[in-house]
Design a protein around this motif. Structure first.
Motif, PDB file in Angstrom:
ATOM      1  N   GLU A 113     -22.853  -0.939  12.452  1.00 14.52           N
ATOM      2  CA  GLU A 113     -23.240  -1.136  13.847  1.00 14.52           C
ATOM      3  C   GLU A 113     -24.545  -1.923  13.919  1.00 14.52           C
ATOM      4  O   GLU A 113     -24.727  -2.788  14.773  1.00 14.52           O
ATOM      5  CB  GLU A 113     -23.390   0.222  14.533  1.00 14.52           C
TER       6      GLU A 113
ATOM      7  N   MET B 105     -16.423   1.023   9.812  1.00 14.32           N
ATOM      8  CA  MET B 105     -17.809   0.882  10.247  1.00 14.32           C
ATOM      9  C   MET B 105     -18.664   1.999   9.654  1.00 14.32           C
ATOM     10  O   MET B 105     -18.383   3.183   9.862  1.00 14.32           O
ATOM     11  CB  MET B 105     -17.919   0.879  11.768  1.00 14.32           C
TER      12      MET B 105
ATOM     13  N   ALA C 241     -15.908   4.806  16.123  1.00 15.55           N
ATOM     14  CA  ALA C 241     -16.427   3.465  15.829  1.00 15.55           C
ATOM     15  C   ALA C 241     -16.152   2.518  16.990  1.00 15.55           C
ATOM     16  O   ALA C 241     -17.037   1.758  17.424  1.00 15.55           O
ATOM     17  CB  ALA C 241     -15.811   2.932  14.540  1.00 15.55           C
TER      18      ALA C 241
END
Length: 493
Positions: free
Chosen positions: A361, A409, A474
């Motif tokens: 992220e 992620m 995610a």
């Protein structure tokens, strides 16, 4: 081996329980498992079903962070095997600290740079004398046009590596040939490290330097080599002198005698023929495109892409290229044609292969903040406007939604977003791409040695699921991230 590690875990657990005078019944009840099963775990007849159970045990025993970590490690060793556990731990450390590893150096040793030898051959009887001789012959070659340094030496000689990495800046004309002995076993060494991976760590600063650095390798059993008698196993050779070095790097021999130099040169050329390229440095954007196209054209059923800011090349449109490729770029139209072909190949590869894209992220947020695309030199493109950054990330999120099995992620970035390791790996081939601190041109290293490829592949194949967000979470986090940037952008318009 399994019994040994099972007893190690159970012995450690038994010691904690005994020292803290814990009731087994209460412990089993707290962990939600049958008391008889807990007895079997304590006596090494069974193992906990998961790391969550180990965490519950540690919590009930009120272990210190160090004790809890030790119990967890012995459990992971039991599950994975000792070599696998420490090799994967070593790889995670490498990726987390990549920026510092690749940019090591930064000071030039203070040594006189003119030889003081009165004879053609001189004995070197201390570490200081060895370092002085090495400094003399290295600096002489780095400062001359057409200089060349041939090395047969372990890459953990920090004085030499630091000298070459620091003095060879930038556009150094010297050519450095380096033959390295790699371990012929995947077992970890006595220091619980992957020897070959640490060889790579040590030479990365040379790959970042301005020198033409060409590492090669051959195999031997490192552990057995340390138990043999070898007078001068290492050598640094130039066109007018040589230094032979002992295993400890504390004794050696300097010579400028022409007949000896001729002999050493002949031997080194023979060794070069018997060794193989370890890495190939690709530091031209045009060559990098061509190399990656050839790489992804190879047949591979599965592969991993590891970049904190995910590669979004396959999502770029013709309009995007026309808008953001630097208008002053030499041969711009040809480069755009090549890039279009690259985008098509990348997209087709993504559709055909079982590709896993690992990102964070934080990496997406950095792109939204800066518009920087680290896999391309900053001179090639103008940073996209905020609205186009948002559109590109929205397209990426849509791809994640449709094909989330391709995307993972991370909860936290592994390493740094900038100047970190970007890795593309299959079972048979791979490359490492990064931008040195202060550099404008990314460096792409073709990884050729099978042991390193195996170590990278094994790490990505066996990453802990707890490192990643579940797919739904995610997606939700990415959407919130984009919404935040959209709101900020609207407020500034």
């Amino acid at each position: 081996e399994g019994e040994y590690f099972m007893s190690e875990f159970s012995q450690l657990l038994s010691d904690y329980i005994h020292n803290k005078d814990i009731r087994i019944y209460s412990l089993a009840e707290y962990c939600g498992i049958d008391r008889s099963l807990m007895y079997k775990i304590i006596h090494g007849k069974r193992t906990p079903a998961s790391l969550k159970t180990v965490d519950k045990i540690a919590d009930y025993l009120r272990l210190t962070p160090g004790e809890s970590r030790e119990l967890t490690e012995t459990y992971c060793i039991l599950q994975q095997g000792r070599d696998n556990f420490y090799r994967r731990k070593d790889m995670l450390n490498f990726l987390n600290n990549f920026r510092n590893i690749a940019n090591a150096g930064g000071f030039l040793p203070e040594k006189a740079d003119s030889p003081q030898y009165l004879r053609e051959t001189e004995a070197l009887s201390s570490e200081s004398e060895v370092n002085q001789a090495v400094f003399n012959i290295i600096m002489q070659q780095l400062r001359k046009q057409g200089g060349r340094i041939d090395m047969l030496i372990s890459p953990d000689y920090s004085f030499l590596i630091n000298l070459l990495a620091t003095a060879g800046q930038p556009d150094c004309p010297a050519e450095i040939n380096h033959i390295i002995c790699l371990n012929n076993s995947e077992q970890i060494d006595a220091d619980k490290k992957n020897y070959n991976l640490h060889c790579l760590m040590n030479i990365l600063p040379l790959c970042s330097s301005g020198c033409r650095y060409r590492p090669r390798y051959y195999y031997d059993n490192i552990a057995s080599r340390l138990d043999t008698f070898r007078l001068f196993p290492f050598m640094i050779l130039t066109d007018d002198s040589a230094v032979l070095l002992s295993e400890t790097l504390r004794e050696g021999l300097f010579t400028s005698q022409p007949d000896l130099l001729g002999l050493f040169n002949t031997i080194y050329r023979q060794y070069t023929q018997l060794s193989r390229p370890l890495l190939q440095k690709i530091d031209s954007a045009y060559e990098q495109l061509r190399y990656i196209q050839e790489f992804i054209a190879e047949d591979s059923p599965a592969e991993y892409s590891f970049q904190m800011t995910p590669c979004m090349t396959y999502l770029l449109t013709d309009d995007f290229l026309e808008k953001y490729v630097n208008p002053d770029l030499p041969a711009r139209e040809q480069f755009i044609r090549n890039l279009r072909e690259h985008i098509k190949i990348t997209h087709d590869r993504y559709q055909a292969a079982e590709q896993t894209i690992i990102f964070s992220e934080e990496g997406l947020a950095d792109f939204l903040d800066t518009g920087m695309i680290e896999e391309y030199p900053v001179d090639i493109y103008n940073r996209p406007l905020t609205e186009d950054r948002i559109k590109l990330v929205q397209c990426f999120i849509e791809e994640c939604r449709k094909h989330f099995r391709h995307f993972r992620m991370l909860r936290h970035s592994i390493g740094t977003v900038r100047n970190g390791a970007n890795i593309y790996i299959t079972e048979k081939s791979g490359y490492l791409l990064f931008t040195p601190v202060g550099g404008r041109q990314p460096i792409c290293l073709d990884i050729r040695e099978s042991g390193l490829l195996s170590a990278f592949w094994d790490f990505f194949e066996n990453m802990d699921e707890n490192l990643f967000y579940p797919p739904d979470e995610a997606l939700a986090r990415m959407e919130i991230l984009v919404q935040r940037y959209e709101e900020t952008y609207k407020q500034t318009c």
